[in-house]
Enzyme design. Sequence first.
Site, PDB file in Angstrom:
ATOM      1  N   HIS A   1      76.269  89.453  14.199  1.00 51.21           N
ATOM      2  CA  HIS A   1      76.822  89.799  12.885  1.00 51.21           C
ATOM      3  C   HIS A   1      75.899  89.371  11.758  1.00 51.21           C
ATOM      4  CE1 HIS A   1      78.165  85.660  13.666  1.00 51.21           C
ATOM      5  NE2 HIS A   1      78.111  85.485  12.357  1.00 51.21           N
TER       6      HIS A   1
ATOM      7  N   ARG B   1      70.073  82.327  15.366  1.00 46.65           N
ATOM      8  CA  ARG B   1      69.514  83.390  14.532  1.00 46.65           C
ATOM      9  C   ARG B   1      68.731  84.354  15.412  1.00 46.65           C
ATOM     10  NH1 ARG B   1      67.284  79.872  10.723  1.00 46.65           N
ATOM     11  NH2 ARG B   1      69.214  79.607   9.603  1.00 46.65           N
TER      12      ARG B   1
HETATM   13 ZN    ZN Z   1      78.504  83.609  11.367  1.00 48.80          ZN
END
Ligand code: ZN
Length: 317
Positions: free
Chosen positions: A176, A196
């Site tokens: 997301h 990440r």
């Molecule tokens: Zn998040």
Amino acid sequence: MPAEDRGLIFTAPLFHEKIWGGRRLADDFGYQIPDGPIGECWAISAHPAGDCVVLEGPLAGRRLSELWVEHHELFGRAKGDRFPLLVKILDAEEDLSIQVHPGDAYAAEHEGGSLGKCECWYVLHADPGASIVVGQRARNRDECAELISRGAWDRLLNVVDVHAGDFFQIDPGTVHAIRGGTMVLETQQSSDVTYRVYDYDRVQDDGSKRELHLQQSLDVIDYEAEPLSSGEVTASEVDGRTRLVSCPYYTVDRLRVDGHMTLESPQTFWCVSVVSGSGRVGERPLSRGEHFVVPAGHEELDLGGNMELIVSGVPAA
Ligand code: ZN
């Protein structure tokens, strides 16, 4: 602490600079914020990276984490060794990194006993044409690794248009990213563990890039989840109240107060955020951007005015 002393616990928000942040927390919400790009307002938090102080009443000056330990009766039969929720407002002027969070089991094993992170977003503002990333299309780890290595982001990422009033549940394992031009109220497990996947090759002020966590990301991505196509709220509103989500970690409701409304006494506690309008709770005025915890054993809340609230809670042990 006797039940009659258990007033509402108003918390002082804490602000975090982020490279993707903006100035809307001051311009739209009227918060006094530091200079620079401020991405996050931690509104109700007992996390070590931002532990909110109580603003008023007999507990003024105490930290939420202390109350959890020393006055656990305020939270009823909520379980766990730490305050379980973290309520934030995010102001994304630029895109956030593409990321994914682990569940509890993976985080406990690989992140020093941290909680996993399940989170959800209630959209407060979206610029015309704004979109976000929710979910990904690779069906297995190899395909995902291949698309990432080629930088085939358009094929990998599921992009959804976003509008004020939308709601998104982001289960652990869901790739997301909030994108620029969007403000959300986020309710999440009290965790900071983020893997990440991609950061658009951005550089920070010191010339370095933020770290990526590709192996961990590939470990935790849920390859079975179906990408969704909209964040439109379809649950029905009953007497001004809409259940946005109920999951093992939290429930989140939207309350639209127009005149008068009552909110029942919590089984554990409620986290309440005033996201628009103004009104009152009992005799105390309420305005946009205020946040409070309703402790266990507090009487039913008498709400008045014209305002929208987001209310979250956790199940009893
Ligand atoms: Zn998040």
